[in-house]
Design a protein around this motif. Structure first.
Motif, short mmCIF file in Angstrom:
data_model
loop_
_atom_site.label_atom_id
_atom_site.label_comp_id
_atom_site.label_asym_id
_atom_site.label_seq_id
_atom_site.Cartn_x
_atom_site.Cartn_y
_atom_site.Cartn_z
N ARG A 1 -6.92 0.08 0.09
CA ARG A 1 -6.26 0.97 1.03
C ARG A 1 -7.25 1.86 1.78
O ARG A 1 -6.95 2.34 2.88
CB ARG A 1 -5.22 1.84 0.30
CG ARG A 1 -3.94 1.10 -0.04
CD ARG A 1 -2.83 2.06 -0.41
NE ARG A 1 -3.00 2.63 -1.73
CZ ARG A 1 -2.48 2.12 -2.84
NH1 ARG A 1 -1.76 1.01 -2.80
NH2 ARG A 1 -2.66 2.71 -4.01
N ILE A 2 -8.41 2.07 1.21
CA ILE A 2 -9.46 2.86 1.88
C ILE A 2 -10.43 1.95 2.61
O ILE A 2 -10.77 2.18 3.78
CB ILE A 2 -10.23 3.72 0.86
CG1 ILE A 2 -9.28 4.62 0.06
CG2 ILE A 2 -11.30 4.54 1.56
CD1 ILE A 2 -8.56 5.65 0.88
N LEU B 1 -7.51 6.02 8.63
CA LEU B 1 -7.01 5.73 7.29
C LEU B 1 -5.49 5.72 7.21
O LEU B 1 -4.91 5.03 6.38
CB LEU B 1 -7.56 6.73 6.29
CG LEU B 1 -9.06 6.63 5.98
CD1 LEU B 1 -9.44 7.70 4.96
CD2 LEU B 1 -9.42 5.25 5.47
N VAL C 1 -2.86 7.74 3.57
CA VAL C 1 -3.44 7.31 2.30
C VAL C 1 -3.31 8.45 1.29
O VAL C 1 -3.65 9.60 1.59
CB VAL C 1 -4.93 6.94 2.48
CG1 VAL C 1 -5.57 6.64 1.14
CG2 VAL C 1 -5.06 5.74 3.40
N ASP D 1 -5.98 8.41 -4.04
CA ASP D 1 -6.73 7.19 -3.75
C ASP D 1 -8.08 7.51 -3.11
O ASP D 1 -9.10 6.91 -3.43
CB ASP D 1 -5.93 6.27 -2.82
CG ASP D 1 -4.73 5.65 -3.50
OD1 ASP D 1 -4.57 5.86 -4.71
OD2 ASP D 1 -3.96 4.94 -2.82
N LEU D 2 -8.07 8.48 -2.20
CA LEU D 2 -9.30 8.88 -1.53
C LEU D 2 -10.30 9.44 -2.53
O LEU D 2 -11.49 9.08 -2.53
CB LEU D 2 -8.98 9.92 -0.46
CG LEU D 2 -10.11 10.35 0.46
CD1 LEU D 2 -10.70 9.17 1.21
CD2 LEU D 2 -9.62 11.40 1.45
#
Length: 517
Positions: free
Chosen positions: A302-303, A313, A316, A320-321
């Motif tokens: 996803r990143i 991005l 998100v 997750d980041l």
């Protein structure tokens, strides 16, 4: 005894070049003095085990504490069998304690206890028997999962109230991630989050990478031991390529001094570091392989996928980041903006992602792009690419795990085949740029490419792409290049029919080729 650059396991000062391990954890001793329970998390191969093992030895030698580093990893084989996992870990702990502590500080026989209480009972008995306050560092804690992980964390929380005489006075969990990101069950989506039983931590610490000065300091130890020096340009490039990632710093130097320049009367030059980088990437050393495995995890994808595609991005999750930063794959620039952690990772990531496309290529029977004198024939290279794309582009797009950059990966698979004949392929990409830049270097010849995608609802990226290619060519000192536009809009003719090339002129007057694919 000679010392070496270490790329496997904890560093030992008697045989490895190493920097003071605790320099990058300045707050940890204060937390121990405050009887704190805390977390140390950082990516693999940055020195967590080395630092905490060194600290344990220092604390014990100081005479105030009995400190030991033990591993939880052997319990990972039994995620659903808490009792067996506990016994395996306790047996391993005893071996570690015998190796690290003098006889008078080693643990007593661990008491019999019911399943699900053996870790807590062992730590309680150990703390009570110790003539000094007990400090325990639990390494590889996030290797555990499922019932075993939750059970261990609950036992630690329960015993916390009984310290300092009946439980370790201070304790650290050491792993890749912060507590909230520990896996509860198999799969990346099921994590402890805010429901972590280990809600007694006072701090989460992370180990920073080396600074440029520390890279020079580490390499200077080799010079002091052997007389072989690193030229200033080599030192600068080593930091530039690694951004201080400790495993990479050691690996570059190890390849340079042991394989490329084994004659210690000769200095290590910039070209040697560049060559060492290429060897590390080509070999996919263990650390780089383990890093590559992460790319298929949904939270990482996803990143990384929008970053590689040059997109924003989007929505998100912050977790997750933070997770991808904790893994060491990316870092936030001082002025904002997310980028790949270092140039070596920037090379490795797309190469790994394009590996399936590379493996799917038909056998190479000729190299029409190579002239008799070994240089690139740019016109024939264009012809070869257009023929390749018309024939193989459509089926190969299905081999890409990252759909948004599938055409980029297929193009890179083709270019890797060209580069394998004696060249290199460099890549530039970042969040929000709307493009990917590729640079193929082949002897004295350099081909720069700007990659753009035309998506539904967007205008033709030709004008923007020509302006961006201008800037890329100017930075490389080139007068020509390729602008490749991948048309991903719906309802288009087959790739074999719509693929073609034409000439164009950039705003600065450079003559370039525009490929519509």
């Amino acid at each position: 005894m000679p010392r070496w650059f270490n790329t496997a396991g904890p560093c030992r000062p008697d045989i490895h070049y190493m920097l003071p391990a605790l320099r990058r954890l300045p707050d940890v001793q204060r937390l121990i003095a405050q009887e704190g329970y805390f977390v140390v998390h950082a990516p693999r191969q940055v020195g967590k085990t080395t630092a905490l093992l060194s600290l344990a030895q220092e604390l014990t030698a100081g005479g105030r504490y009995a400190a030991v580093l033990v591993s939880m990893e052997v319990g990972a084989a039994f995620p659903q069998d808490v009792g067996t996992a506990e016994l395996a870990m306790l047996d391993d702990w005893r071996n570690a304690a015998e190796a690290q502590l003098p006889p008078e500080l080693r643990p007593p026989p661990f008491p019999e206890a019911p399943e699900g209480n053996r870790i807590g009972s062992a730590l309680a008995a150990w703390a009570k028997a110790e003539p000094r306050p007990l400090v325990v560092f639990l390494d590889e804690i996030d290797a555990l999962r499922d019932e075993t992980l939750v059970s261990v964390l609950r036992q630690l929380r329960s015993g916390y109230l009984n310290r300092p005489r009946s439980f370790p006075v201070s304790l650290a969990l050491i792993g890749l991630r912060d507590v909230r990101d520990y896996k509860v069950v198999s799969g990346e989506e099921d994590r402890l989050g805010t429901a972590s039983p280990f809600n007694i931590k006072v701090r989460s610490l992370t180990l920073r990478d080396f600074t440029a000065q520390e890279v020079a300091e580490l390499y200077a130890q080799h010079t002091a031991d052997t007389g072989q020096r690193f030229e200033p340009e080599a030192l600068a490039l080593a930091f530039e390529l690694t951004q201080g990632q400790p495993w990479l710093v050691n690996a570059l130097a190890k390849v340079a001094v042991e394989e490329l320049v084994p004659d210690i009367s000769k200095p290590v030059r910039r070209a040697d570091i560049e060559h060492a980088k290429k060897l590390l990437i080509d070999r996919r050393e263990t650390h780089l392989d383990s890093l590559a495995e992460r790319l298929r995890e949904p939270r990482v994808r996803r990143i990384m996928e929008p970053m590689l595609a040059g997109l924003a991005l989007g929505d998100v999750p912050e977790d997750d980041l933070r997770f991808v930063q904790d893994l060491g794959l990316v870092r936030m620039a001082q002025g904002g903006g997310l980028g790949v952690a270092n140039p070596i990772y920037r090379e490795v990531i797309p190469r790994v992602l394009s590996s399936t496309a590379v493996a799917s290529l038909p056998p190479q029977t000729s190299t029409p792009w190579r002239r008799a004198d070994g240089r690139l024939d740019m016109a024939r290279l264009m012809e070869a690419f257009l023929a390749f794309w018309r024939q193989h582009g459509q089926p190969l797009l299905g081999t890409a795990h990252y759909h948004e950059i599938a055409p980029h990966l297929v193009l890179m698979a083709f270019l890797h085949r060209v580069a394998n004949g004696g060249g290199t392929l460099e890549r530039e990409y970042a969040v929000g740029t709307g493009r990917m830049d590729l640079c193929l270097r082949y002897g004295p010849d350099t081909l720069a490419m700007e990659l753009k995608v035309w998506r539904d609802g967007e205008k033709d990226p030709l004008e923007e792409g020509l302006a961006q290619l201008d800037g890329y060519l100017a930075g490389l000192g080139l007068d020509s290049g390729w602008l490749v536009i991948f048309d991903r809009r719906g309802g288009q003719p087959p790739i074999s029919e719509r693929t073609h090339a034409s000439d164009a002129v950039t705003p600065a007057g450079r003559r370039v080729s525009v490929v519509r694919a």
